[in-house]
Every structure is written in C-alpha cells, then in structure tokens.
Design a protein around this motif. Structure first.
Motif, PDB file in Angstrom:
ATOM      1  N   THR A   1      15.216  25.779 -57.240  1.00 21.11           N
ATOM      2  CA  THR A   1      15.019  26.850 -56.120  1.00 21.11           C
ATOM      3  C   THR A   1      16.802  26.862 -54.929  1.00 21.11           C
TER       4      THR A   1
ATOM      5  N   GLY B   1      10.642  39.786 -60.738  1.00 21.45           N
ATOM      6  CA  GLY B   1      11.543  39.058 -59.169  1.00 21.45           C
ATOM      7  C   GLY B   1      11.444  39.721 -58.059  1.00 21.45           C
TER       8      GLY B   1
ATOM      9  N   THR C   1      12.022  40.459 -54.535  1.00 20.52           N
ATOM     10  CA  THR C   1      13.148  40.741 -53.469  1.00 20.52           C
ATOM     11  C   THR C   1      12.580  40.735 -52.022  1.00 20.52           C
TER      12      THR C   1
ATOM     13  N   ALA D   1      15.226  37.110 -48.971  1.00 22.24           N
ATOM     14  CA  ALA D   1      14.514  36.181 -49.843  1.00 22.24           C
ATOM     15  C   ALA D   1      14.168  36.879 -51.181  1.00 22.24           C
ATOM     16  N   SER D   2      13.918  35.840 -52.491  1.00 22.32           N
ATOM     17  CA  SER D   2      14.001  36.380 -53.675  1.00 22.32           C
ATOM     18  C   SER D   2      13.063  35.227 -54.123  1.00 22.32           C
ATOM     19  N   PHE D   3      12.233  35.777 -55.019  1.00 22.99           N
ATOM     20  CA  PHE D   3      11.122  34.806 -55.576  1.00 22.99           C
ATOM     21  C   PHE D   3      10.957  35.540 -57.018  1.00 22.99           C
TER      22      PHE D   3
ATOM     23  N   VAL E   1       9.619  29.126 -62.771  1.00 23.36           N
ATOM     24  CA  VAL E   1       9.466  29.494 -61.469  1.00 23.36           C
ATOM     25  C   VAL E   1      11.210  29.231 -60.402  1.00 23.36           C
TER      26      VAL E   1
ATOM     27  N   ALA F   1      13.161  30.546 -56.186  1.00 25.96           N
ATOM     28  CA  ALA F   1      13.278  31.139 -55.515  1.00 25.96           C
ATOM     29  C   ALA F   1      14.159  30.737 -54.858  1.00 25.96           C
ATOM     30  N   SER F   2      14.863  31.925 -54.042  1.00 20.51           N
ATOM     31  CA  SER F   2      16.452  31.763 -53.814  1.00 20.51           C
ATOM     32  C   SER F   2      16.710  31.975 -52.721  1.00 20.51           C
TER      33      SER F   2
END
Length: 294
Positions: free
Chosen positions: A31, A252, A254, A263-265, A286, A288-289
């Motif tokens: 994360t 990905g 975003t 937010a990006s996953f 996995v 997230a950002s």
C-alpha cells in the motif's frame, strides 16, 4: 524550407511513452500513500510512504521543494525513514538559454556514506545533451547526447573513469517519435543488452505498447517480451493491463475521486503458478495507491 525542430527528449526519456505505459499505475507492492501540498511562498511539500507486505515495514520520505521561477532556481531537500538526507540545487538559463546546472547530494549520517553528482544539461531545437560528474565514485564523468530531426532520434551515452583513465560504460539508441506513436531501440551495457520499445496511441481513449529485451550475457537464452494497453473509461478513470512472456499478468485501475484525490489498485497474477505458495506467501501480488494533492 525546413520546419523548426523541437527539442528532443533527453537520453533517459528515450522510449518514455512505452516505459510509462508498462511501468506506471501498477501498485502491486503493498500500500502506497502520497500527499502533495503547495504553500503561497512556492514551497511544495511531498510525503510518501509504502508498506512492504513481505517485510511488514513502512518506508517513507518527506520532501520540500522551493521554486523561484523568476531566477530559474529550484532547491529540493528530502529525508527518508532510512535516515538518508538528500539535497538538490537546480539553476536554469543563467549563463545561456537552455543551459541548466544541477547538484545532487545524499548523506547517510549513520555510516557516513555520501554521494555528490554535478550535472549540466543543454537543450536547443534538435539537440539535448547532458554531462554528469560523480565526485566520490571514481570520480566518473558521464555524458549523453540526443539529436533529433523530423521525428528521427539518435542518442549515445558514455562513462569515463577519471582515475583509471578508461571508458567504463557506453550505450547507443535510435528511434522515431510522432504524435501518435514512437519506436526506440537501445544498445545498453556496452552493447551487451538490446531493448526495443513501441508505443501507439490507437485512439483518444486507447493506448498500446510493447517492450522486448535481449541480454547476450543472460544465463537463460531468449527474449523477454512485455505488452500492455491503457483504456480510458471516462475523463476520471482508466484501466491498464500488461502481460509478459513469463506468464505474469498485471492489471491496474485508477480513479480520480475528486480534484486532487486519486486512488489506484493493482494485482499481478502469475498464470504459471496459480495455486502455488512460495515461502513468503502466494505467488501473486496486490496493492493500492492513494494520492492527495492540494
């Protein structure tokens, strides 16, 4: 009469469109959190952190950047949780238009390890050249140049060890860049590694790219290949996907939640080891950002 030539990209930015497409917006290693703010006095602060799921630690850094546009001066100071102090001073267009000076230093107080890199860059239509002097390593002098005309690009890089009096590294590249697509071929590591990248803006909503690398010194023969795409769902969201010849698929997503908040996953799946568990956990990743900018 020939058209005015644009300033070509620097050596490090050759193939940037493909590298960004295949490398960015895939937060698959834990994360990440990034917060950016700007004060009325032109001081920009950035705080970034990343939680490593394998080591169960948080790595973070804080950075302050002061920009004086009137005098072409930028001063950046950073400090990390590893107690690494970074300082960068940039001065542009002082002695000549298109000329930039840059001094980057780092210090680890615990061990006394330090680095100092003095950089110069000069860019004009059709030319972008840079020179670096590593004061503590060697010292080593590195120079690179990119020339461009009508979309065609030719670049080269070489490093010279001042103490030993010999060239320690050299590389070259050729490419072509247009608004909708770009192709670049690199010969790196004293021409022992060859990389080819391709980028194509298929439409305003779809981008595609690929990169192939052949290392003549690798123990395993063959070419490493990676292909990917980016699709804009709307003005605030996009999806990216890529897969390489080792069978690793990464996806990905975003989403801009509001102005200044993103937010990006991401997830990376090893399709060759779907049910395998490694000593450090599943063979998949996995993450997230989250980015806040104000």
């Amino acid at each position: 009469m020939s058209l005015p030539q644009p300033v070509p990209p620097s050596w490090k930015d050759l193939g940037k469109s493909s590298n960004d497409l295949l490398g960015k917006d895939f937060p698959i290693n834990g994360t990440q959190l990034e917060v950016k703010t700007l004060t009325p006095s032109n001081v920009a602060f950035k705080v970034a952190g990343n939680q490593d799921p394998k080591l169960n630690v948080i790595n973070a850094d804080i950075e302050a950047k002061y920009t004086d546009k009137a005098h072409g001066l930028v001063i950046t100071q950073g400090w990390t949780t590893a107690n690494l102090l970074r300082t960068q001073v940039e001065a542009e267009n002082h002695l000549a238009k298109g000329l930039k000076f840059d001094l980057s230093t780092s210090l680890l107080p615990d061990s006394g390890k330090k680095t100092a890199l003095f950089n110069t860059a000069y860019k004009q239509p059709g030319l972008h050249t840079r020179a670096f002097l590593d004061l503590f390593k060697g010292p080593t002098f590195t120079a690179d140049t990119v020339i461009g005309r009508d979309g065609f690009l030719l670049g080269a890089e070489a490093s010279y060890n001042v103490t030993e009096g010999k060239i320690t590294r050299y590389a070259t590249a050729v490419g072509f860049s247009a608004p909708e697509y770009a192709v670049t071929v690199h010969g790196l590591g004293n021409l022992s590694t060859f990389a080819a990248s391709y980028y194509h803006r298929v439409s305003p909503d779809v981008e595609a790219g690929a990169k192939a690398i052949y290392d003549t010194k690798a123990t395993t023969q063959g070419v490493s290949l990676e292909v990917g795409t980016k699709v804009y769902l709307d003005a605030a969201a996009f999806v990216k996907a890529k897969i390489n010849n080792a069978g690793v698929l990464a996806v990905g997503y975003t989403q801009a939640l509001r102005p200044g908040v993103k937010a990006s996953f991401g997830v990376a799946i090893d399709t060759q080891r779907l049910n395998e568990v490694t000593p450090t956990g599943p063979a998949h990743k996995v993450g997230a950002s989250f980015t806040f900018e104000g």
